[in-house]
Design a protein around this motif. Structure first.
Motif, PDB file in Angstrom:
ATOM      1  N   LEU A 144       0.830  -1.194   0.000  1.00 54.30           N
ATOM      2  CA  LEU A 144       0.000   0.000   0.000  1.00 54.30           C
ATOM      3  C   LEU A 144       0.868   1.249   0.000  1.00 54.30           C
ATOM      4  CD1 LEU A 144      -2.819  -1.199   2.306  1.00 54.30           C
ATOM      5  CD2 LEU A 144      -3.074  -0.322   0.015  1.00 54.30           C
ATOM      6  N   GLY A 145       2.001   1.164   0.691  1.00 60.99           N
ATOM      7  CA  GLY A 145       2.900   2.305   0.691  1.00 60.99           C
ATOM      8  C   GLY A 145       3.384   2.602  -0.729  1.00 60.99           C
ATOM      9  N   LEU A 146       3.804   1.534  -1.413  1.00 60.99           N
ATOM     10  CA  LEU A 146       4.271   1.741  -2.779  1.00 60.99           C
ATOM     11  C   LEU A 146       3.162   2.313  -3.652  1.00 60.99           C
ATOM     12  CD1 LEU A 146       6.386  -1.497  -3.165  1.00 60.99           C
ATOM     13  CD2 LEU A 146       7.230   0.855  -3.218  1.00 60.99           C
ATOM     14  N   THR A 147       1.939   1.799  -3.432  1.00 61.84           N
ATOM     15  CA  THR A 147       0.801   2.342  -4.184  1.00 61.84           C
ATOM     16  C   THR A 147       0.671   3.837  -3.944  1.00 61.84           C
ATOM     17  OG1 THR A 147      -0.275   0.276  -3.590  1.00 61.84           O
ATOM     18  CG2 THR A 147      -1.593   1.905  -4.774  1.00 61.84           C
ATOM     19  N   GLY A 148       0.798   4.207  -2.688  1.00 63.03           N
ATOM     20  CA  GLY A 148       0.679   5.625  -2.377  1.00 63.03           C
ATOM     21  C   GLY A 148       1.739   6.441  -3.079  1.00 63.03           C
ATOM     22  N   ILE A 149       2.961   5.893  -3.112  1.00 65.56           N
ATOM     23  CA  ILE A 149       4.040   6.642  -3.748  1.00 65.56           C
ATOM     24  C   ILE A 149       3.729   6.844  -5.234  1.00 65.56           C
ATOM     25  CG2 ILE A 149       6.475   6.594  -4.363  1.00 65.56           C
ATOM     26  CD1 ILE A 149       6.970   4.979  -1.850  1.00 65.56           C
ATOM     27  N   ILE A 150       3.308   5.773  -5.869  1.00 70.73           N
ATOM     28  CA  ILE A 150       3.020   5.873  -7.301  1.00 70.73           C
ATOM     29  C   ILE A 150       1.883   6.857  -7.543  1.00 70.73           C
ATOM     30  CG2 ILE A 150       2.255   4.585  -9.320  1.00 70.73           C
ATOM     31  CD1 ILE A 150       3.612   2.136  -8.021  1.00 70.73           C
ATOM     32  N   ALA A 151       0.859   6.767  -6.688  1.00 68.23           N
ATOM     33  CA  ALA A 151      -0.273   7.687  -6.832  1.00 68.23           C
ATOM     34  C   ALA A 151       0.177   9.129  -6.704  1.00 68.23           C
ATOM     35  CB  ALA A 151      -1.323   7.378  -5.763  1.00 68.23           C
ATOM     36  N   ALA A 152       1.070   9.372  -5.735  1.00 67.88           N
ATOM     37  CA  ALA A 152       1.544  10.745  -5.561  1.00 67.88           C
ATOM     38  C   ALA A 152       2.284  11.224  -6.795  1.00 67.88           C
ATOM     39  CB  ALA A 152       2.445  10.823  -4.333  1.00 67.88           C
ATOM     40  N   TYR A 153       3.117  10.360  -7.329  1.00 76.34           N
ATOM     41  CA  TYR A 153       3.818  10.736  -8.558  1.00 76.34           C
ATOM     42  C   TYR A 153       2.851  11.055  -9.674  1.00 76.34           C
ATOM     43  CZ  TYR A 153       8.702  10.293  -7.468  1.00 76.34           C
ATOM     44  OH  TYR A 153       9.955  10.514  -6.967  1.00 76.34           O
ATOM     45  N   LEU A 154       1.837  10.175  -9.802  1.00 77.86           N
ATOM     46  CA  LEU A 154       0.879  10.386 -10.880  1.00 77.86           C
ATOM     47  C   LEU A 154       0.173  11.725 -10.716  1.00 77.86           C
ATOM     48  CD1 LEU A 154      -0.771   6.889 -11.292  1.00 77.86           C
ATOM     49  CD2 LEU A 154       0.676   8.100 -12.936  1.00 77.86           C
ATOM     50  N   VAL A 155      -0.234  11.986  -9.503  1.00 73.25           N
ATOM     51  CA  VAL A 155      -1.041  13.180  -9.298  1.00 73.25           C
ATOM     52  C   VAL A 155      -0.204  14.446  -9.420  1.00 73.25           C
ATOM     53  CG1 VAL A 155      -2.368  14.452  -7.578  1.00 73.25           C
ATOM     54  CG2 VAL A 155      -2.726  12.011  -7.873  1.00 73.25           C
ATOM     55  N   TYR A 156       0.990  14.396  -8.872  1.00 72.65           N
ATOM     56  CA  TYR A 156       1.713  15.661  -8.772  1.00 72.65           C
ATOM     57  C   TYR A 156       2.781  15.860  -9.809  1.00 72.65           C
ATOM     58  CZ  TYR A 156      -0.721  16.656  -4.502  1.00 72.65           C
ATOM     59  OH  TYR A 156      -1.685  16.939  -3.599  1.00 72.65           O
ATOM     60  N   SER A 157       3.251  14.795 -10.420  1.00 73.76           N
ATOM     61  CA  SER A 157       4.344  15.003 -11.368  1.00 73.76           C
ATOM     62  C   SER A 157       3.851  15.226 -12.781  1.00 73.76           C
ATOM     63  CB  SER A 157       5.284  13.792 -11.365  1.00 73.76           C
ATOM     64  OG  SER A 157       6.120  13.873 -10.275  1.00 73.76           O
ATOM     65  N   ILE A 158       2.762  14.576 -13.116  1.00 77.18           N
ATOM     66  CA  ILE A 158       2.322  14.667 -14.508  1.00 77.18           C
ATOM     67  C   ILE A 158       1.587  15.989 -14.690  1.00 77.18           C
ATOM     68  CG2 ILE A 158       0.908  13.631 -16.260  1.00 77.18           C
ATOM     69  CD1 ILE A 158       1.539  10.985 -15.182  1.00 77.18           C
TER      70      ILE A 158
END
Lengths: 650, 107, 199
Positions: free
Chosen positions: A529-543
């Motif tokens: 779940l932690g990794l999921t959160g990290i990926i989600a954060a990247y998706l939301v804030y980096s793109i």
């Protein structure tokens, strides 16, 4: 022989910071910064070395240190000593407290270098360390309370360190007052303990705890089990000190203090005093399932509540503060499902990585010339690479990624919640969700602060520089702790062994299956779940699309966003309910009762005597014949009276 | 009342003395215009006391009363002299000896 | 006979004293006072204290009342007699009533006393005259008070003078000797004829 030496080492460990604090504190205007640093940091380093040595002796070799310094209270059956009692639990806490405190002292040398009041700051830091050590090494509730109040005091002094800022003053008072509300619960708990057990010493209370299981006490018309009542009252104290839901409002505002203060007090040590007390009173809490349920519930709700708010905040320190609040929720619901060792273990690892996060944030703030809003940062990771790396380490540990420290401790807590069943399952569900949120907001922080286009103005951008080595060295030490502490604790020290060989009776658990493991899948779910959160954060804030995802979300759920961003309006509610009411009450009491009624008594007497004397002074008309008349009439009266008496006599 | 109408007894003298004294007191208390009337009333009171002393001296065949009366005479003269001197000073300062204006000790 | 004299003189005394306090003009008041003193002196004579009667006339009438008159004349009469007397004072009336009560009290107190009448014969001890008898006592037993009364009179004289003597020089007088003895006032000059003197 060993015990004698150990006692002296314990004395040195506890009183060296006090001595340093007093010596520096009494000479704040006269002393030079160099001497201050030498005295305070020297004392702290000595203290830390002693604490590590004692840890080896107590936790690994199995000695226990119990030395009563001198008697404090001796009234009938109320006896309390000033004592140093170090068992395994205390030894662990001491290591945490002294290490983080030492690191923060060294960090402050660099961070507060441009401040005008360095001696006062270092003195307060050392004073705080002393109080915290008194708290954890207490052998009775009175000394615990003394340490409790002392850390509250130090927190007030340190939050309001920059006293010229009104917001800092207000925040310091808020912290102290909200703490005080919790302290009422704690004090009532101690009173009830004395009433029931007739003693306030830990050894006596904990050994007799089980025998009072059936007793009830009659409060407000209900019969409550007395142990439950005690536990609930003690828990109210913990809620205040550890910023659980309801008494949490002071923690975000406490970020008004300097960053080292936030790292030391509001991440690693003071806010964990509540968890420590729960673990210390484990014999009491184990006798009361109701209290444990309450603890679990409150801890779980706090956890998700704080994590939700953390996702919407813009101040770098406030995000980390809410993160602390959320992790404390973890620790509390761990205690609530009887997994005290897991809670203390998480406390230890959390101390390391949270302090690391705070100090890195301090480094960022230092680099950005005191800018704290993450919306005004960005694109600086190349300029401050070491800080960036430290932040990554801290965030990885926080999110619970293998093999960092948080992985082991968070996992232990969640498994214990799963073991407990009932409310533990609800806590497990919440804990899992919060693991996702935690990773999300941590990476939101990282991405918005360090990546992307620079949103700071050019003046600040020119001055971005890496912190000096004096500020980076503590970060390295904490990073080492964040990486290694988890593995060391679980594999080497066997902290989480269900047999509890490590803890040696400092923590009592009645339900032995609390710490048992579940198997591989359950172990790795939090990390996933932690990794999921990290990926989600990247998706939301980096793109970067035409509309940023956060803005879309805000547009879609405006009301939800506003409520969460405004911290669920707790501050406003408290303001209306308590502050405005008190102010109204105060003004009514002042105006009507004090100024009008009570003051009228002396004023009225003065007016009365004045009026009376004015009336009497009209006798002094100044006319001679008036005076003579009075004389003659008086003479006549006397004469008649005398003649009457003569006549009567004859 | 029979003792009053017959031979002159000590009672007559005492009553007379009392009447004169009362008249003196009334002279002071009743609001006169000038300070001179105050001093005159004082003289009357002293006269009444004189009569009292001498009458009783005769009643008791004792000369002590008369000796004291001599002293009263002396003192009355002295006091009148000084009183009038003070009055003159006061008149020089104030220009008027109206009694109703002497209220400087008004509280 | 003695009764009529007594009543006559006492009536005169009472009437005169009443007039002295109720007259508006101060000279009239003082003159009534003189009449009162004279009546009192006659009463003293009736008792047999002739020395004191004479003393009363000499000292009271001759010195005190005359002093009063001097002062009244010295003060500005117009201001004094131009205003109306204010006689409405309730306290005074109260005092008179109280005094009447006391007098009535006295009359009842001495009910069993009138066995003695003060007459001239009663005071004739050793057939001395009043003056001689007083002298025998005054200079022997009451010697000290006598001397003190002398001092009192001295005090009164000094006090009166000290209070009223003014040291300012309102009038300018010529002292011819002083005028002549001025150094630079007189100068001998030989005037030339027809030209006059420059001063």
């Amino acid at each position: 022989m060993i015990s004698m030496a150990l006692e002296y080492i314990a004395l040195l460990m506890i009183f060296a910071p006090l001595l340093a604090s007093v010596v520096v504190g009494l000479n704040t205007s006269r002393i030079s910064t160099l001497i201050t640093h030498i005295i305070t940091c020297g004392a702290m380093v000595a203290s830390t070395l002693c604490a590590w040595f004692i840890f080896k002796q107590v936790a690994i070799d199995g000695h226990t240190i119990h030395v009563a310094l001198f008697r404090w209270i001796d009234v009938y059956s109320l006896k309390a000593d000033w004592a140093i009692y170090i068992d395994v639990l205390t030894a662990v806490m001491l290591v945490v407290v002294t290490t983080v405190s030492c690191v923060v002292h060294i960090y402050s040398i660099g961070y507060m270098a441009h401040d005008l009041h360095v001696p006062r700051f270092m003195s307060y830091l050392s004073l705080f360390t002393f109080f915290m050590m008194m708290l954890v090494s207490a052998d009775n509730f009175m000394q615990l309370f003394f340490g409790w109040e002392g850390v509250g005091l130090s927190s007030y002094l340190l939050i309001g360190f920059w006293f010229n800022k009104t917001s800092a003053n207000a925040a310091a008072m808020k912290a102290f007052l909200v703490n005080r509300v919790g302290d009422i619960g704690l004090a009532l708990g101690i009173f009830l303990i004395f009433y029931v057990f007739n003693s306030v010493e830990f050894s006596h209370v904990f050994s007799k705890a089980a025998s009072f299981n059936e007793d009830t006490i009659h409060i407000f018309g209900h019969d409550i089990s007395v142990i439950t009542a005690i536990c609930l009252l003690l828990f109210i104290g913990c809620m205040g000190k550890s910023a659980q839901l309801g008494l949490h409002t002071w923690l975000p505002d406490a970020m008004e203090g300097p960053t080292p203060v936030s790292a030391l007090i509001h991440a690693a040590t003071m806010v964990t005093a509540g968890v420590f007390m729960l673990a210390r009173c484990s014999p009491l809490f184990e006798c009361s399932p109701v209290a444990l349920t309450v603890v679990t519930a409150v801890g779980a709700i706090t956890c998700i509540f704080a994590a939700a708010i953390a996702m919407t905040q813009n101040d770098i320190k406030k995000i980390i503060a809410y993160s602390t609040c959320s992790q404390l929720g973890y620790m509390f619901f761990a205690c609530g499902v009887s997994a005290y060792p897991a809670a203390i273990f998480h406390l230890t690892t959390h101390a390391f990585f949270k302090a690391l996060l705070f100090l890195s944030a301090g480094s960022v703030i230092h680099a950005m010339s005191n800018e704290q809003d993450i919306n005004k940062m960005g694109g600086i990771w190349r300029k401050i690479p070491i800080t960036y790396g430290m932040m990554w380490i801290g965030s990885l540990a926080l999110a619970g990624i293998f093999p960092f420290a948080g992985f082991y401790s968070k996992d232990a807590i969640l498994e214990a919640a799963l073991n407990a069943g009932g409310i533990g399952l609800m806590a497990y569900g919440i804990g899992i969700t919060v693991a996702l949120f935690t990773a999300f907001y941590s990476w939101r922080l990282l991405i918005l602060s360090f990546h992307g286009k620079s949103r700071a103005d050019s003046h600040i951008s020119e001055h971005i520089h890496e912190s000096p080595i004096i500020m980076l060295l503590p970060l390295f030490i904490l990073a080492a702790g964040s990486i290694a502490a988890g593995w060391y604790g679980v594999k080497i020290l066997n902290v989480l062994d269900p047999e509890m060989a490590f803890w040696r009776k400092s923590i009592i658990i009645l339900n032995k299956k609390a710490l048992s493991h579940h198997g591989l899948i359950a172990e790795y779910i939090p990390m996933l779940l932690g990794l999921t959160g990290i990926i989600a954060a990247y998706l939301v804030y980096s793109i970067h699309t035409k509309n940023r995802y956060p803005d879309l979300f805000i547009a879609k759920f405006p009301k939800l966003y506003t409520i969460v961003k405004n911290k669920f309006y707790f501050d406003e509610a408290y303001n209306l309910a308590f502050v405005q009411t008190s102010k109204k009450l105060g003004s009514v009491l002042w105006y009507y009762i004090d100024a009008t009624f009570i003051d009228s008594i002396p004023n009225g007497m003065a007016a009365l005597s004045l009026g009376f004397s004015k009336m009497i002074s009209k006798f002094q008309s100044g006319y001679l014949y008036h005076y003579i008349m009075v004389m003659i009439i008086s003479a006549l009266i006397i004469l008649i009276t005398a003649l009457n008496m003569v006549q009567l006599a004859s | 009342m029979t003792p009053l109408f017959g031979d002159i007894t000590i009672l007559h003298y005492l009553i007379l003395s009392g009447i004169i004294f009362t008249i003196g007191v009334c002279g002071i208390s009743v609001h006169r215009r000038s300070i001179i009337s105050l001093l005159i009333s004082i003289e009357l009171m002293l006269l009444a006391v004189n009569i009292n002393f001498i009458a009783l001296s005769g009643y008791w065949h004792n000369y002590d009363g008369q000796i004291f009366s001599i002293f009263i005479l002396t003192v009355a003269a002295a006091e009148t002299a000084i009183g009038l001197a003070i009055l003159i000073c006061y008149f020089r300062n104030k220009g008027d000896i109206e009694v109703s204006q002497i209220n400087h000790l008004k509280g | 006979m003695a009764n009529i004299l007594f009543y006559f003189f006492s009536c005169a005394l009472v009437v005169a004293s009443f007039m002295s306090i109720s007259m508006s003009h101060p000279v009239h008041a003082v003159l009534s006072l003189i009449v009162a003193f004279m009546s009192a002196a006659c009463l003293f004579l009736m008792i047999g204290a002739e020395y004191l009667g004479a003393s009363t006339i000499i000292v009271y009438v001759g010195a005190v009342a005359v002093l009063f008159l001097f002062v009244v004349m010295m003060l500005n009469n117009d201001k004094i007699s131009s205003k109306k007397p204010q006689t409405s004072n309730k306290l005074g009336l109260l005092a008179m009533v109280a005094a009447a009560a006391v007098i009535y009290y006295f009359t009842t107190a001495f009910n069993n006393s009138p066995s003695f009448l003060p007459t001239p014969e009663s005071l004739a001890i050793d057939k001395d005259s009043n003056t001689l008898a007083i002298g025998k006592i005054l200079y022997t037993e009451y010697f000290l008070p006598f001397q003190v009364s002398g001092l009192i009179l001295l005090l009164a004289m000094v006090g009166a003078i000290m209070l009223t003597l003014r040291h300012n020089k309102p009038t300018k007088r010529q002292d011819v000797n002083k005028q002549i003895q001025r150094e630079k006032a007189v100068k001998l000059v030989n005037p030339t004829t027809g030209k006059g003197v420059k001063l």
